[in-house]
Design an enzyme around this catalytic site. Structure first.
Site, short mmCIF file in Angstrom:
data_model
loop_
_atom_site.label_atom_id
_atom_site.label_comp_id
_atom_site.label_asym_id
_atom_site.label_seq_id
_atom_site.Cartn_x
_atom_site.Cartn_y
_atom_site.Cartn_z
N GLU A 1 0.83 -1.21 0.00
CA GLU A 1 0.00 0.00 0.00
C GLU A 1 0.86 1.25 0.00
OE1 GLU A 1 -3.67 -2.01 2.53
OE2 GLU A 1 -2.03 -1.00 3.55
N ASP B 1 -12.64 -11.76 4.06
CA ASP B 1 -13.38 -13.01 4.18
C ASP B 1 -14.86 -12.75 3.91
OD1 ASP B 1 -14.00 -11.55 6.42
OD2 ASP B 1 -13.72 -13.18 7.85
#
Length: 231
Positions: free
Chosen positions: A12, A197
């Site tokens: 990032e 998830d």
């Protein structure tokens, strides 16, 4: 305007660095900070490390050494609600440290002793601008409470408890402490987390981390380009 960006992954920060000019790198308290300019704004970015203490060290050093006017935290989170699946985004309207527990003394779970608060609010203007950037990129997101603790949560019972106790939509290990440090230093903050998830299909970590880092970087660069809209 000097904007601080704290990332969970090196990718990032590296992606953000590619968009910066006049780049300088320095180290404070064991954290590597990359500073430069982007779209006419001064920017400093760093990878915090995993967990609340590393995140707090990074945030305090960034505030004290670079005097940032705001802090944006980007990273990964687990979903606590059915509305958020893989590669979708949670934006914090407030943060809570779910493992702060002095209930044996009669306090509610999550109470931050000394502040006498359970939830710490993110900056409304920053949050709205982040959401506008997500809307423009057509990324599905939800705004709500993000819960932080020094525990990797993977059991459905653990996640259900956090959702029931705090109304949290996502959980991770840094945002609450970053918000805590910003709050006591009177520095506005915002938190954006990509969901790892839930619904949306399984994805290997290497593929997910690359896509999540790219997505976060695009949103943050757009946020920085439009930060003048906060005035």
């Amino acid at each position: 305007m000097r904007i601080g960006v704290i990332g969970a992954m090196q990718m990032e920060v590296d992606n953000l660095k590619e968009s910066m000019q006049n780049v300088e790198t320095r180290e404070y308290s064991g954290v590597t900070f990359v500073s430069g300019t982007l779209a006419g704004q001064e920017v400093v970015a760093a990878v915090s490390g995993i967990g609340k203490v590393f995140a707090a060290i990074c945030t305090e050093a960034m505030i004290l050494m670079y005097h940032v006017d705001m802090v944006v935290n980007v990273g990964v989170a687990g979903t606590l609600c059915k509305e958020l699946g893989v590669m979708e985004v949670a934006v914090a309207d407030q943060v809570v440290q779910h493992d702060m527990n002095t209930s044996a003394l009669g306090d509610p779970i999550g109470l931050l002793s000394g502040l006498n608060q359970i939830f710490l609010p993110s900056d409304e203007k920053m949050r709205r601008l982040l959401c506008a950037c997500l809307d423009d990129r057509k990324i599905n997101y939800r705004v709500g409470t993000i819960a932080t603790g020094d525990l990797f949560l993977h059991k459905p019972t653990q996640k259900a408890l956090l959702h029931a106790r705090f109304g949290a939509i996502a959980c991770e290990m840094e945002g609450g402490s970053i918000g805590h440090v910003c709050y006591v230093n009177h520095v506005p903050f915002a938190i954006l987390r990509c969901i790892s998830d839930g619904e949306g299909g399984a994805m290997d970590y290497e593929t997910f981390s690359r896509k999540a880092a790219e997505q976060a970087s695009h949103v943050i660069v757009e946020f920085i380009r439009r930060v003048g809209e906060l005035n």
